[in-house]
Write a protein that holds these residues in place. Structure first.
Motif: not given
Length: 108
Positions: A25-52
């Protein structure tokens, strides 16, 4: 900018019968997507719709650096339960958020 023959280095991942080079990811997109990326850290089960949705937005942000014509809808069709973990690790590994050795083989 890249041309049709110049791709940004990344990890090769097969989705929908085609091999895609997924760059960091570019730094620009990394900054914009940081909250979404943080949500992926706990992904170890069937993902919720928002995580998908978050996974697809993140993968789309990375993949359009090499394939600007790819739509978010196409990414939603390409990412599935069989490749989701590999695709996430490719994006995160190329972005320095996991060890590259964990992201899978085939980097260019």
């Amino acid at each position: 900018m890249t041309t049709a023959t110049e791709l940004i280095d990344g990890i090769e991942v097969k989705m929908a019968g085609k091999t895609w080079v997924i760059p960091a990811l570019s730094f620009k997109r990394l900054k914009q997507l940081r909250p979404k990326i943080a949500a992926l850290a706990a992904l170890n089960t069937l993902p919720e719709e928002e995580v998908i949705d978050d996974v697809c937005v993140i993968v789309h942000a990375a993949i359009i650096r090499n394939y600007p014509e790819v739509t978010l809808d196409e990414v939603q069709e390409m990412v599935d339960m069989s490749n989701m973990q590999r695709v996430i690790k490719a994006v995160m590994g190329q972005s320095g958020l996991v060890e590259k050795g964990e992201a899978g083989a085939g980097s260019r």
